[in-house]
Design a protein around this motif. Structure first.
Motif, PDB file in Angstrom:
ATOM      1  N   GLN A  82      43.125  40.208  55.101  1.00 15.81           N
ATOM      2  CA  GLN A  82      43.926  41.397  54.834  1.00 15.81           C
ATOM      3  C   GLN A  82      45.292  40.943  54.358  1.00 15.81           C
ATOM      4  O   GLN A  82      45.988  40.212  55.071  1.00 15.81           O
ATOM      5  N   MET A  83      45.674  41.371  53.164  1.00 14.05           N
ATOM      6  CA  MET A  83      46.928  40.932  52.567  1.00 14.05           C
ATOM      7  C   MET A  83      47.831  42.141  52.374  1.00 14.05           C
ATOM      8  O   MET A  83      47.502  43.072  51.630  1.00 14.05           O
ATOM      9  N   ASN A  84      48.955  42.140  53.078  1.00 13.59           N
ATOM     10  CA  ASN A  84      49.923  43.233  53.005  1.00 13.59           C
ATOM     11  C   ASN A  84      51.230  42.725  52.414  1.00 13.59           C
ATOM     12  O   ASN A  84      51.505  41.527  52.412  1.00 13.59           O
ATOM     13  N   PHE A  85      52.056  43.660  51.952  1.00 17.34           N
ATOM     14  CA  PHE A  85      53.369  43.318  51.405  1.00 17.34           C
ATOM     15  C   PHE A  85      53.249  42.200  50.366  1.00 17.34           C
ATOM     16  O   PHE A  85      53.985  41.205  50.406  1.00 17.34           O
ATOM     17  N   LEU A  86      52.332  42.389  49.460  1.00 11.39           N
ATOM     18  CA  LEU A  86      52.071  41.357  48.463  1.00 11.39           C
ATOM     19  C   LEU A  86      53.258  41.143  47.546  1.00 11.39           C
ATOM     20  O   LEU A  86      54.008  42.080  47.233  1.00 11.39           O
ATOM     21  N   LYS A  87      53.421  39.889  47.121  1.00 15.12           N
ATOM     22  CA  LYS A  87      54.512  39.487  46.247  1.00 15.12           C
ATOM     23  C   LYS A  87      53.938  38.908  44.950  1.00 15.12           C
ATOM     24  O   LYS A  87      52.807  38.399  44.951  1.00 15.12           O
TER      25      LYS A  87
END
Length: 127
Positions: A82-87
């Protein structure tokens, strides 16, 4: 032997979220420590996250701590990221990997420790 197939990649705006999945073949998924790695154009493949056979031991690269969460479901032969606040700097091809491990609690963070790899899934984060 295990075969791995990633899914869930795509294009997302900065600050958004994606969930990657890794489906494993075979009946011995729980015998493998698992990991996620990524490779951006012109760069070496780098460690992202790792999880032990039991799921009780986890580690992350400093660059993703607090934003990414690795998990596994041994009953379903799957692993997720789960990848949040991706940059934008998270843009890369993401690979899942597996390595047989005698210990249920040990993890592997070096790509050279892994024997099996998926084909990768592209994650692109726009600014």
């Amino acid at each position: 032997q295990v075969q791995l197939v990633e899914s869930g990649g795509g294009l997302v705006q900065a600050g958004g979220s994606l969930r990657l999945s890794c489906a494993a073949s075979g009946r011995t998924f729980s015998s493998y420590a698992m990991g996620w790695f990524r490779q951006a154009p012109g760069k070496e493949r780098e460690f992202v996250a790792a999880i032990s056979r039991s799921g009780g031991s986890i580690d992350y690269a400093d660059s993703v701590k607090g934003r990414f969460t690795i998990s596994r479901d041994n009953a379903k032969n799957t692993m997720s990221l789960q990848m949040n606040f991706l940059k934008p700097e998270d843009t890369a091809v993401y690979y899942c990997a597996a390595t047989p491990m005698l210990s249920r609690i040990s993890i592997a963070t070096d790509k050279n420790e892994y024997n099996y790899w998926g084909q990768g899934t592209q994650v692109t984060v726009s600014s």
